[in-house]
Design a protein around this motif. Structure first.
Motif, short mmCIF file in Angstrom:
data_model
loop_
_atom_site.label_atom_id
_atom_site.label_comp_id
_atom_site.label_asym_id
_atom_site.label_seq_id
_atom_site.Cartn_x
_atom_site.Cartn_y
_atom_site.Cartn_z
N PRO A 1 16.85 82.40 51.64
CA PRO A 1 16.80 83.49 50.67
C PRO A 1 17.86 83.36 49.58
CG PRO A 1 17.78 84.23 52.73
CD PRO A 1 17.36 82.82 52.96
N ILE A 2 17.41 83.15 48.37
CA ILE A 2 18.30 83.28 47.21
C ILE A 2 18.32 84.75 46.84
CG2 ILE A 2 18.66 82.60 44.81
CD1 ILE A 2 16.90 80.11 45.48
N GLY B 1 18.98 82.09 58.71
CA GLY B 1 19.41 80.77 59.16
C GLY B 1 20.35 80.17 58.13
N ALA B 2 21.33 79.41 58.58
CA ALA B 2 22.28 78.84 57.64
C ALA B 2 21.67 77.63 56.95
CB ALA B 2 23.55 78.43 58.36
N PHE B 3 21.86 77.55 55.64
CA PHE B 3 21.42 76.38 54.89
C PHE B 3 22.56 76.02 53.94
CE2 PHE B 3 19.43 74.76 50.96
CZ PHE B 3 19.01 73.55 51.47
N GLU C 1 23.88 83.93 53.80
CA GLU C 1 23.47 85.25 53.33
C GLU C 1 22.84 85.12 51.95
OE1 GLU C 1 27.66 86.82 51.48
OE2 GLU C 1 27.24 87.15 53.60
N PRO C 2 21.93 86.05 51.63
CA PRO C 2 21.27 85.95 50.33
C PRO C 2 22.27 86.14 49.19
CG PRO C 2 20.57 87.91 51.55
CD PRO C 2 21.48 87.17 52.43
N ALA D 1 7.36 91.42 47.30
CA ALA D 1 7.75 91.00 45.95
C ALA D 1 9.01 90.15 45.99
CB ALA D 1 7.96 92.23 45.07
N GLY D 2 9.97 90.55 46.84
CA GLY D 2 11.22 89.80 46.92
C GLY D 2 10.97 88.38 47.42
N ARG D 3 10.11 88.27 48.42
CA ARG D 3 9.81 86.95 48.98
C ARG D 3 9.12 86.06 47.93
NH1 ARG D 3 5.34 85.00 51.55
NH2 ARG D 3 4.38 87.03 51.48
N LYS D 4 8.21 86.65 47.17
CA LYS D 4 7.51 85.88 46.15
C LYS D 4 8.48 85.40 45.07
CE LYS D 4 3.05 88.05 46.89
NZ LYS D 4 2.14 89.09 46.42
N LEU D 5 9.40 86.30 44.66
CA LEU D 5 10.39 85.92 43.65
C LEU D 5 11.24 84.77 44.18
CD1 LEU D 5 11.88 86.45 40.98
CD2 LEU D 5 13.30 88.09 42.19
N ASN D 6 11.60 84.87 45.46
CA ASN D 6 12.41 83.82 46.09
C ASN D 6 11.66 82.48 46.05
OD1 ASN D 6 14.82 83.18 47.63
ND2 ASN D 6 13.41 82.78 49.32
#
Lengths: 557, 419
Positions: free
Chosen positions: B241-242, B254-256, B261-262, B275-280
Motif C-alpha cells: 500500500p502506497i 506485509g513489509a516491503f 505502513e502506507p 477506491a483506495g485500492r484502485k488508486l494504489n
C-alpha cells in the motif's frame, strides 16, 4: 448580377450548375481543374448537388447547412463528447426510489456532485440539448442522403463508355501502355478476364473503348443504412406519444392478485422461488456466499371482464395466460410484458385463525378468520362478541405515547377489540391483540390488557392456523408500441451497412487510340483490391505490371 | 484431469506460442540487415515461420476455448478473465482474416504483442469457473459477447496497423514543432503500453511473493428513517500500500523494502470501499511502467519510437494505412450488430428496455459514434495517413475504456465481472 456559368462541355453535353466533371465524357469543367494534373475528386462522380445552388434562399441555407458531411461529423463528435459527460456520475433515472436526487449528488460526490446536478448533467440524456442533438443528426441524415443519392443515381444510370483522356489519366488508378495488334481483339481478351471477376462489360460501337463495372449496389448501402437509422430515431421519438410506452412496477406477495395500474389486467403470483448454488457447484473463492441460480415467479395474468371500476364490487377476473417468469423469460401477452425485477424473502403475515379462550370456564370458541387487512368488523364467538375498534399494520408508539402505525405493510400488526360477553361491562371492554409472538412480548400485551387478560385470551393454535406469504416478487410491467419499428430500422440499417462496407463499387474505363492504351479505374474504397484485380487481368493479356505501379497517387480511401 | 484443467494447459501453450511467434517476427524484420543473406528472402522465410507459430498459438487458444466451454458447461465469456482471453483470441482471428486479405505477415509484429498483453492482463483476474447468475443465462450471452468482441478485435488490428503506420512515417529526426509533437504523442502511446505492462508485472511479482495487506474501513450511513448504521468493510491489498483507503485502519501490512505502513491516505472524495485500492494499483502501474520504460531508454539511449522506426523501413506505409482502415471497416458492422443491436435485443428480453443509458451502453454508443466519425472523415473528407492513423489509435483507447475502464471506474448494470 450573376453571369450564368458556362456549363456546356466540349463534347456537347449540357451540365447542371455546380457540375465538376462532365456528366457525359468526364472532362473537368472548371478551368483551374483542367490545368492541374492531380487525380480527380470522383465523389458522387462530380455531379451537381442540390446544395450547390447559386443564390440560396433561407430554406436553401438550412438545407446547405445540414447537407454538409462536415457538419454531420461535428454533430456526431459533439454527441459522443456530451454522452461521455453523462457517465461521470450515475444518472437520476438509475435510482428507483429517490425523491431527493439533489441530496444524493451533494452528499455522495460533494461540490462536483452539486455542480453536476446544477448543470443538469444528472439528466443528460433527457435534456433538451441532447435530444436536440439527436434530432439534428436525424435531420442531417435525411438531408445529406437526399442531397447526394438522387444526383448519384442519375449519374450512375447513364454512363458514357468513352471518356475524355483527362478523365482517364487523372484517375487514382491508371495504366498507360502500348497494345499490339487489333485493338478490338485485345479489349475482348481483357474483358473476358474481368468478366470472370464479376464485372459487367460495356463496349462502344468501335470496340476500342470499354467500361467494366461491378457491385454498383454497394453505393446504395450508406443510404439504406441511413434510412434504417432515421426509422430507428423516429421510433425512439414516437415513444413519447402518450400510450405508446408504459413502465410500472408491481409488488405481488405469494398468492396475491394485484391490479396492474393503467391497464385492465391483474397479475397473481402463485409462488416465487429462488434457488442458490450449493457449495459443490461453486469455486473456492465463492463458497459460502449466496449466489443465486434461478429466480422464478409462477404468474397468472387475468383480465377484468366485469365490475372493473366499481369500488363496491370486487372485479370479475378471467385468466388469459400464465407463465413462469424468469430473468430472461418475461410473461408476454398482446404487447404487455412482465419482467422479473426483484424479490423479497421476508415472510408476510396474511391472516391468522385464532380461538377465544374463556379462562374462567376453560371453554374454547372459534377459530375465526382474522385477515391482516380488511377484517370483518364484528366476530361472534359463542357468548362473546368482538367488535374491531382499531387495526394497526406496523404498531408503534409515537413521541407522545399514542399508538400509531409506521407503514401499511403488516410487519407488526395489532388489533384493538371491544369485547362484550358474560361477566364483562355491558358497553364492552378493550382488548389488544398482537398476532405475532415477538410483538406480544415487545409491547407486553398482558399488561396493556390488565384484568381482562385474566378473563379471556385470544390465541392461535398451531401453524396450520397461520396464513402467510413466504416471498414477495417485484415485477416490472412494460409496454412499448414503437419496438417493432425499432427492430425494422435496425435490420434495414444493418443491411445497408453490410452492403456498403463489404462490397466496393469498382469501375474500369479504357480506350485504345492508335495502339495507345489509356486505362483509368475508380473504386469508392479499397483501391488495393482494385489494383490487384487490374494487374492480374493485364497479366493474362501479356502485360506484366506490379499492382503498386498502377497507383497514381491521391487519396486512396 | 478434467477438461477445465486441460484447457488451462492449452492456454499456457497458446501464450508461449504467441511469445515465440512475436520473437520470430522481430527476427524476420531485424534480421534483414544481417550479413550473408538476401533481405527479401530472409523476411519472406522468417515471417512465414512466425505466421506458422502464431497460427499454432491461435489453434491452442481455440482448443482452450472449446475445452473450457465443454468442461464448464457454459460459454467462457462471462467474467473478466474469460472475456479478455476471448478478446485475445478474437484479435488473432481478426489478424488471420486480414492476413489472408493482404498477405502482409509483418502486421503480426504489432498484433501479437497486443494479444500477448491482453492475454497476460486477463490472467490477473480470477481464473476459476464461476457458475452463471440468472441474468446471464441466455442464448444472447453467446451471441452478444462474441460478436461485440470480434468487432472490437478488428478495431484492435486497425489500432495495431495505425500505430505501426505512425512509427513508420513519423520522422524522429524532424526538429520542427509539429514533428516534435508527433514524436511526443507516439512516445506517449508507447509509454502508456509500458504502464499496462507494468501493471501486469507488478501484480505477478507481488503475487509470486505472496504479498498481502489488509485494511478495515468504517462507513457511516444514514438511512431514510434517520437511523445511522455503521458499515465495516475489509479491503485486501495484493500490492504494497502506497495509499490506504480513506478513513481506514491498518489490520496488517506485509513489509516491503522494510516499509510496513502506507505512505498516504486516499482523498475523501475517493470514499468507495475499493477506491483506495484502485488508486494504489494505478500508482504501482505507473511506477513499474516508468521503471520499465526508463530501463529501455537507458538500454537504447534514444526514444523507443526512434528505436522501432528504422526497423520498419521498407514497409509500404500506404499498405499499413489501407490495412488499418480495412480492419476498422470490417469490424464496424460486426461491432454494430454485436455491441448495439444484439445488446438491445438482450436488454429488451432481460430488463424490458432495449436502451437505458447505462454507462456500458453509453460507452458502446460512444465507440460506435467515434468509429462512424472515423469512417465519414475517411470516406467523405479524405482523411488518410497520419490523421486516420491517429484516429485509429484514439478509437482503440475508447474501446479499451468501454471494455475495462467502465467496469473499473463507473460500473453500473454491467458489473457482472468482479474486477
Amino acid at each position: 448580377m450573376l453571369v450564368p456559368e458556362n456549363t456546356k462541355c466540349e463534347c456537347g453535353h449540357q451540365n447542371a450548375v455546380g457540375t465538376v466533371l462532365c456528366e457525359s465524357c468526364g472532362k473537368p469543367l472548371l478551368e483551374e481543374l483542367q490545368k492541374a494534373d492531380t487525380p480527380l475528386e470522383m465523389r458522387y462522380d462530380g455531379v451537381a448537388r442540390r446544395s450547390q445552388k447559386t443564390n440560396p434562399s433561407i430554406i436553401d441555407r438550412v438545407w446547405n447547412f445540414f447537407s454538409s458531411v462536415k457538419i454531420a461529423i461535428y454533430l456526431i463528435i459533439i454527441t459522443f463528447l456530451t454522452a461521455m459527460l453523462g457517465t461521470i456520475y450515475p444518472q437520476e433515472n438509475s435510482f428507483i426510489n429517490n425523491s431527493e436526487p439533489w441530496l444524493y449528488y451533494e452528499q455522495t460526490h460533494g461540490l462536483p456532485g452539486k455542480i453536476y446536478y446544477a448543470l443538469g448533467l444528472s439528466r443528460t440524456y433527457e435534456s433538451w440539448w441532447f435530444i436536440g442533438l439527436l434530432v439534428m443528426i436525424g435531420t442531417s441524415l435525411v438531408i445529406c442522403s437526399l442531397d447526394r443519392v438522387l444526383p448519384l443515381y442519375r449519374a450512375l444510370s447513364k454512363q458514357q463508355i468513352r471518356k475524355h483522356h483527362q478523365f482517364l489519366h487523372r484517375q487514382k488508378t491508371v495504366y498507360r501502355g502500348e497494345v499490339e495488334g487489333n485493338a478490338g481483339e485485345w479489349v475482348d481478351q481483357f474483358a473476358a478476364q474481368l468478366k470472370r471477376k464479376g464485372y459487367t462489360i460495356h463496349t462502344d460501337e468501335s470496340g476500342a473503348a470499354m467500361l467494366a463495372e461491378k457491385n454498383r449496389f454497394s453505393r446504395w448501402g450508406p443510404y439504406i443504412n441511413h434510412i434504417g437509422l432515421i426509422l430507428f430515431l423516429l421510433a425512439i421519438l414516437a415513444r413519447s406519444i402518450p400510450g405508446w410506452q408504459m413502465d410500472t412496477y408491481v409488488t405481488v406477495p405469494d398468492g396475491d392478485t394485484v391490479e396492474i395500474q393503467g391497464t385492465n389486467y391483474y397479475v397473481k403470483s402463485e409462488k416465487f422461488t429462488v434457488d442458490f448454488y450449493n457449495d459443490e457447484e461453486l469455486p473456492d473463492s465463492l463458497k459460502g456466499k449466496p449466489r443465486p441460480k434461478n429466480f422464478e415467479t409462477k404468474a397468472v395474468l387475468y383480465q377484468c371482464v366485469q365490475d372493473c371500476s366499481d369500488p363496491l364490487k370486487s372485479p370479475q377476473l378471467e385468466e388469459v395466460t400464465r407463465h413462469d417468469i424468469g430473468v430472461n423469460s418475461p410473461l408476454q401477452y398482446k404487447g404487455l410484458k412482465l419482467f422479473q425485477f426483484d424479490f423479497n424473502l421476508t415472510p408476510r403475515l396474511n391472516a391468522v385463525h385464532p380461538v377465544l379462550v374463556d379462562k374462567t370456564t376453560g371453554d374454547v370458541y372459534g377459530p375465526f378468520d382474522l385477515p391482516m387487512k380488511d377484517s370483518a368488523l364484528v366476530h361472534k364467538l359463542g357468548p362473546f362478541t368482538l367488535e374491531l375498534y382499531a387495526n394497526y399494520m406496523e404498531f408503534a408508539l409515537d413521541s407522545e405515547g399514542k399508538p400509531t402505525t409506521l407503514s401499511r405493510e403488516p410487519n407488526a400488526p395489532a388489533f384493538v377489540f371491544t369485547v362484550k360477553g358474560p361477566g364483562l361491562k355491558p358497553e364492552g371492554e378493550p382488548y389488544m391483540y398482537f398476532p405475532m409472538q415477538k410483538d406480544k412480548v415487545r409491547f407486553s400485551q398482558d399488561s396493556i390488557n390488565r384484568a381482562l387478560a385474566d378473563r379471556i385470551e385470544i390465541r392461535v393454535d398451531g401453524m396450520e392456523n397461520v396464513d402467510f406469504s413466504e416471498a414477495t416478487t417485484f415485477l416490472n410491467v412494460r409496454m412499448d408500441k414503437a419496438l417493432s419499428f425499432l427492430w425494422v430500422g435496425g435490420i434495414i440499417s444493418m443491411i445497408g451497412l453490410v452492403m456498403g462496407t463489404y462490397w466496393q463499387h469498382r469501375r474500369i474505363w479504357l480506350r485504345i487510340d492508335e495502339g495507345k492504351l489509356s486505362l483509368g479505374a475508380h473504386s469508392n474504397k479499397n483501391f488495393f483490391g482494385l489494383r490487384a484485380e487490374i494487374a492480374a487481368a493485364l497479366k493474362k493479356t501479356g502485360i506484366e505490371v506490379e499492382p503498386k505501379r498502377l497507383d497514381n497517387g491521391g487519396n486512396n480511401a | 484431469m478434467n477438461l477445465v484443467d486441460f484447457s488451462s494447459d492449452a492456454f499456457i501453450a497458446a501464450f508461449f506460442l504467441y511469445c515465440i511467434a512475436f520473437m520470430l517476427y522481430v527476427i524476420s524484420i531485424a534480421g534483414r540487415k544481417w550479413s550473408n543473406r538476401d533481405p527479401v528472402e530472409h523476411e519472406r522465410k522468417w515471417s512465414r515461420i512466425a505466421f506458422f507459430f502464431s497460427s499454432a498459438g491461435l489453434a491452442a487458444h481455440i482448443v482452450f476455448f472449446i475445452t473450457r466451454w465443454i468442461g464448464s458447461g457454459q460459454i467462457p465469456t462471462s467474467n473478466m478473465y474469460e472475456f479478455l482471453t476471448f478478446l485475445g483470441m478474437a484479435i488473432m482471428l481478426a489478424y488471420t482474416v486480414i492476413f489472408f486479405l493482404y498477405r502482409k505477415p509483418l502486421l503480426g509484429m504489432f498484433a501479437l504483442p497486443l494479444t500477448i498483453i491482453i492475454v497476460a492482463y486477463a490472467s490477473v483476474f480470477p481464473q476459476e469457473v464461476q457458475p452463471l447468475i440468472p441474468a446471464l443465462k441466455s442464448i444472447w450471452l453467446k451471441i452478444h459477447v462474441t460478436f461485440a468482441a470480434l468487432g472490437e478485435a478488428f478495431f484492435a488490428v486497425g489500432f495495431a496497423a495505425g500505430l505501426m503506420y505512425l512509427l513508420r512515417v513519423i520522422d524522429f529526426k524532424d526538429k520542427s514543432k509539429s514533428g516534435r509533437r508527433a514524436q511526443f504523442w507516439v512516445e506517449f502511446c508507447l509509454y502508456s503500453i509500458m504502464v499496462v505492462v507494468g501493471f501486469i508485472v507488478a501484480v505477478f511479482v507481488f503475487r509470486g511473493m505472496g504479498y498481502e495487506a489488509q485494511f478495515t474501513q468504517e462507513k457511516v450511513n444514514i438511512d431514510a428513517k434517520g437511523i445511522a448504521t455503521t458499515l465495516t468493510e475489509t479491503v485486501h491489498y495484493t500490492l504494497p500500500p502506497i495509499v490506504q483507503p480513506y478513513n481506514s485502519t491498518v489490520d496488517h501490512v506485509g513489509a516491503f523494502l522494510n516499509v510496513n505502513e502506507p505512505l498516504f491516505e486516499a482523498p475523501s472524495w475517493m470514499n468507495g470501499v475499493n477506491a483506495g485500492r484502485k488508486l494504489n494499483t494505478v500508482l504501482w502501474s505507473i511506477i513499474t511502467g516508468s521503471l520499465l520504460y526508463g530501463l529501455l531508454r537507458l538500454l537504447f539511449r534514444k526514444p523507443l519510437g526512434a528505436v522501432i522506426h528504422p526497423a520498419l523501413e521498407g514497409i509500404d506505409p500506404d499498405d499499413l494505412d489501407e490495412i488499418s482502415y480495412r480492419a476498422i471497416a470490417i469490424g464496424f458492422p460486426i461491432f454494430t450488430l454485436g455491441a448495439l443491436i444484439f445488446a438491445m435485443i438482450w436488454a429488451e428480453i432481460a430488463w424490458g428496455r432495449f436502451w437505458g443509458w447505462d454507462p456500458k451502453e453509453v460507452w458502446a454508443l460512444i465507440t460506435w459514434l467515434f468509429y462512424s466519425a472515423y469512417l465519414h472523415f475517411r470516406l467523405s473528407r479524405g482523411w488518410q495517413g497520419l490523421r486516420s492513423s491517429w484516429l485509429a489509435v484514439i478509437g482503440f483507447v475508447i474501446v479499451l475504456f468501454t471494455l475495462v475502464g467502465v467496469n473499473l471506474i463507473i460500473a453500473g448494470l454491467h458489473s457482472y465481472s468482479g474486477v
